[in-house]
Scaffold this motif. Structure first.
Motif, PDB file in Angstrom:
ATOM      1  N   PRO A  24      55.750  97.590  11.005  1.00  0.00           N
ATOM      2  CA  PRO A  24      54.576  96.711  10.836  1.00  0.00           C
ATOM      3  C   PRO A  24      53.250  97.453  10.684  1.00  0.00           C
ATOM      4  O   PRO A  24      52.326  96.944  10.032  1.00  0.00           O
ATOM      5  N   ARG A  41      51.167  97.973   7.435  1.00  0.00           N
ATOM      6  CA  ARG A  41      50.176  97.011   6.957  1.00  0.00           C
ATOM      7  C   ARG A  41      48.752  97.469   7.282  1.00  0.00           C
ATOM      8  O   ARG A  41      47.795  97.146   6.564  1.00  0.00           O
ATOM      9  N   ALA A  92      48.488  93.877  12.663  1.00  0.00           N
ATOM     10  CA  ALA A  92      49.867  93.530  12.314  1.00  0.00           C
ATOM     11  C   ALA A  92      50.508  92.894  13.534  1.00  0.00           C
ATOM     12  O   ALA A  92      50.405  93.429  14.644  1.00  0.00           O
TER      13      ALA A  92
END
Length: 314
Positions: free
Chosen positions: A135, A138, A146
């Protein structure tokens, strides 16, 4: 059965429901009485909501003030700043685990952690690189945060290791960013699948902004201290050079003793070799026979009597 709504403007908050075991409808007076109780319940609920928001706001302001106090009292030392931010953020966001991580352009490493097992905390301090499905990718793409609702559902070795070793499920990653540059991130983790609310996400973003302020203050302080050290060193070197050059010049100029044997100072007149001293050329031979000119004297006294000499001195 009688049901009366608990309504705040156009929002339905709930309802009050009463019933009888026999068939006996409620009278209008009883219905109005129940509506009155419902209105009082809505007022109590609204008061509780406002009190909770006020208390949360006060806690957030207090935590923010404490973090700013740590930043001001620890110039150049980021460790207590990171610890204070992580502690306050986790307390207010309802997170029991997390870390403060820095990014150097290639590797992410944790500088402080909270609630992690010792082995996992040490692994994060050593630094690591993320896979393409993590994640945090991002954040590299420019997103402010995230939110992973369940780490076990993410196809990434780091996320799977964190979930298995620590038993963690929901995680929130908030970027530490200065302009477009990613400096690091703050993580908040829960043991159960319980996503963070928008208010909690905004709160963690506020703490991230304070962390960036602390990091920038430390950077400016370090640069100022280094510049001052360089200026001090330069001034010291210039001082040594000046002393050396002055001593060298003094050694190159010979000293002439004032009491040379062949030098007699004229009693009252300046350098007799200077023609501008003599205002009466016809008297020069007569006076020069009385006081021979000394051209090799080191120093002479200034005249104390006017030229030409009076007749009593002739």
């Amino acid at each position: 059965m009688l049901a009366v709504a608990l309504r705040n403007d156009d929002s339905v908050l709930g309802h009050i429901q009463i019933y009888r075991q026999e068939v006996r409808p409620f009278s209008d007076k009883q219905v109005a009485l129940l509506e009155n109780f419902a209105a009082q319940a809505v007022i109590a609920m609204e008061n509780a909501r406002l009190l909770t928001e006020t208390r949360e706001a006060l806690e957030q302001q207090t935590a923010t003030a404490e973090v700013l106090g740590v930043i001001n009292s620890s110039p150049g030392d980021l460790a207590p700043v990171f610890d204070a931010i992580l502690e306050k953020a986790h307390s207010l966001c309802g997170a029991v685990h997390g870390s403060f991580q820095l990014y150097d352009g290639q590797t992410i490493r944790a500088v402080t952690s909270h609630g992690y097992p010792a082995a996992l905390a040490e692994r994060l301090r050593q630094g690591f690189q993320l896979g393409p499905n993590h994640p945090v990718q991002r954040l590299f793409a420019g997103e402010p945060f995230a939110h992973a609702h369940d780490l076990t559902a993410i196809d990434d070795p780091i996320a799977q290791t964190v979930a298995e070793v620590g038993g963690f499920r929901t995680a929130l990653y908030v970027a530490l960013r200065k302009g477009a540059v990613l400096l690091g991130l703050i993580t908040a983790v829960r043991d159960e699948v319980r996503p963070f609310t928008d208010k909690q996400i905004a709160l963690l973003q506020n703490f991230a902004a304070q962390a960036v302020i602390g990091m920038e203050n430390a950077r400016l302080l370090t640069e100022t201290r280094e510049a001052l050290e360089q200026q001090t060193a330069t001034a010291e070197v210039l001082g040594v050079i000046t002393v050396f050059q002055t001593a060298k010049l003094r050694r190159g100029v010979p000293d002439v003793p004032r009491d040379q044997a062949n030098c007699r100072e004229p009693p009252d007149y300046h350098d007799f070799t200077t023609s501008s001293v003599f205002r009466a050329p016809d008297q020069l031979p007569r006076y020069s026979r009385q006081m021979p000119l000394q051209t090799n004297c080191a120093t002479f006294k200034r005249p104390t009597r006017a030229w030409p000499p009076s007749s009593s001195n002739a």
